[in-house]
Design a protein around this motif. Structure first.
Motif, PDB file in Angstrom:
ATOM      1  N   VAL A 129      27.866  48.215  36.066  1.00  0.00           N
ATOM      2  CA  VAL A 129      28.420  46.874  35.904  1.00  0.00           C
ATOM      3  C   VAL A 129      27.705  46.101  34.813  1.00  0.00           C
ATOM      4  O   VAL A 129      28.345  45.479  33.943  1.00  0.00           O
ATOM      5  N   GLU A 130      26.378  46.127  34.817  1.00  0.00           N
ATOM      6  CA  GLU A 130      25.613  45.278  33.907  1.00  0.00           C
ATOM      7  C   GLU A 130      25.406  45.880  32.525  1.00  0.00           C
ATOM      8  O   GLU A 130      25.074  45.138  31.587  1.00  0.00           O
ATOM      9  N   GLU A 164      32.095  41.860  37.544  1.00  0.00           N
ATOM     10  CA  GLU A 164      30.802  41.209  37.725  1.00  0.00           C
ATOM     11  C   GLU A 164      30.860  40.181  38.852  1.00  0.00           C
ATOM     12  O   GLU A 164      29.894  40.026  39.610  1.00  0.00           O
ATOM     13  N   ARG A 192      30.002  46.278  30.502  1.00  0.00           N
ATOM     14  CA  ARG A 192      29.899  45.173  29.560  1.00  0.00           C
ATOM     15  C   ARG A 192      29.720  45.686  28.140  1.00  0.00           C
ATOM     16  O   ARG A 192      30.373  45.214  27.204  1.00  0.00           O
TER      17      ARG A 192
END
Length: 381
Positions: free
Chosen positions: A251-252, A280, A256
């Motif tokens: 996710v991070e 997120e 992204r």
């Protein structure tokens, strides 16, 4: 097939020939011959040794010629070569080698630049299936590939059509520039499209997993009434905590970063694209619930440990009961029908399988609460 015409060997041969020509301009000069110089006087009077002029006689003397006399026998002139070729041996050490080395350096620079162009031959030789197999589903590797593709465009995506190496070598790549550019655009569009599809699928799958985990946590009550519910609650929290590092990385970082790469390369996002902000937000909501549930476990740790101990004893009692029933009812009688024996075995197998699941559940709960988890081997074959 891409190739260089004429080859670099021709340039090296030309530079070596030019070096030889410059050396020959000096080394092939004819040496003055002492025997062909005579003293020229201004008249027929006695020689005036304070006013002598040496002139070169190519075959006929100019003015009145007289030979300079000296006492004693005339020494024989020392014989020399007709040219200055021997000057090469008198040059400073390594001087000629440096000249040849400079030529080789120029050839190496030109060869390195030409090799950059020749490597684009792989655009025609490479198979799409091989690239996809090499990249697999590793999103980080896909992103690195796309960034490398974009950086590599600086070689040919330019208005210039020639490359100067030194002062006398010009590499003209105009003929291949347009072809490489077109082929490269095709490859880049295809890789970008495949990566977009892979990233979109991965984002949606991970979002679904996180959403399901959040709903699963919400369904577990903080105050469980039965021991089995406590065990299920603790193991659920611990399993989700083990998955968190991988989800967090995706996710991070991966999602992204991958979306940023697609935006920079002007990818056309489909209408149903799930953007990084959406996953997120789901990840943040899940993390908040998970932290709250984990805090509950830490606050009620002594009570939960007692419930796990009680559940462990209950499972142990059920195992004892199963073993006792097996000793009494195992189908070993010779008069027993095969179908009856098979039914009995199936019933015991189902009970044993169910107990094995309960044992594993208790063991994982003990590990989550830092309790000793001894392995019960009574149900092993």
């Amino acid at each position: 097939v891409m190739y260089l015409d004429p080859p670099l060997e021709n340039a090296r041969a030309s530079w070596v020939q030019q070096l030889h020509a410059w050396l020959a301009a000096v080394c092939r000069q004819r040496r003055p011959q002492a025997t062909r110089y005579e003293v020229v006087t201004q008249g027929d009077d006695d020689l005036d040794y304070d006013n002598l002029t040496l002139e070169y006689d190519p075959g006929q003397a100019v003015g009145t010629l007289q030979t300079v006399a000296s006492d004693g026998p005339s020494p024989q002139p020392k014989q020399h070569g007709a040219t200055y070729r021997d000057l090469l041996s008198r040059l400073p050490n390594g001087c000629v080698q440096q000249a040849y080395g400079a030529i080789m350096d120029m050839v190496q620079q030109a060869s390195s630049y030409v090799q950059i162009w020749l490597q684009y031959q792989a655009l025609w030789d490479l198979q799409t299936d091989y690239v996809l197999q090499f990249l697999g589903e590793d999103l980080a590797r896909w992103q690195s590939m796309l960034l490398e593709i974009r950086r590599a465009r600086s070689t040919f995506d330019t208005s210039a059509t020639t490359k100067h190496v030194g002062a006398h070598c010009v590499i003209d790549y105009e003929q291949v520039q347009s072809k490489v550019n077109a082929k490269y655009d095709g490859w880049q569009r295809e890789i970008l499209s495949k990566f977009g599809a892979l990233l979109g699928s991965s984002v949606r799958t991970t979002w679904q997993q996180i959403a399901e985990a959040r709903h699963k946590l919400e369904q577990h009550a903080t105050e469980s009434s039965t021991t089995s519910e406590v065990v299920a609650f603790i193991t659920c929290v611990q399993e989700l905590k083990r998955k968190c590092p991988e989800w967090q990385r995706l996710v991070e970082h991966e999602f992204r970063g991958g979306q940023r790469v697609l935006e920079k390369q002007r990818f056309q996002f489909p209408s149903d694209w799930m953007y990084a902000d959406q996953i997120e937000n789901e990840w943040s909501a899940f993390g908040e619930i998970l932290r709250r549930k984990d805090n509950v476990i830490q606050e009620q740790l002594p009570t939960l440990q007692l419930k796990i101990v009680a559940e462990d004893r209950a499972v142990d009692a059920r195992i004892d009961a199963l073993c006792a029933d097996w000793e009494r009812s195992k189908p070993v009688q010779g008069s027993l029908r095969p179908d009856a024996a098979s039914a009995t075995l199936a019933a015991f197998q189902a009970r044993a399988t169910r107990l094995e699941g309960e044992i594993e559940l208790v063991r994982r709960a003990k590990e989550a609460l830092d309790m000793d988890a001894a392995r019960d081997e009574r149900l092993l074959p």
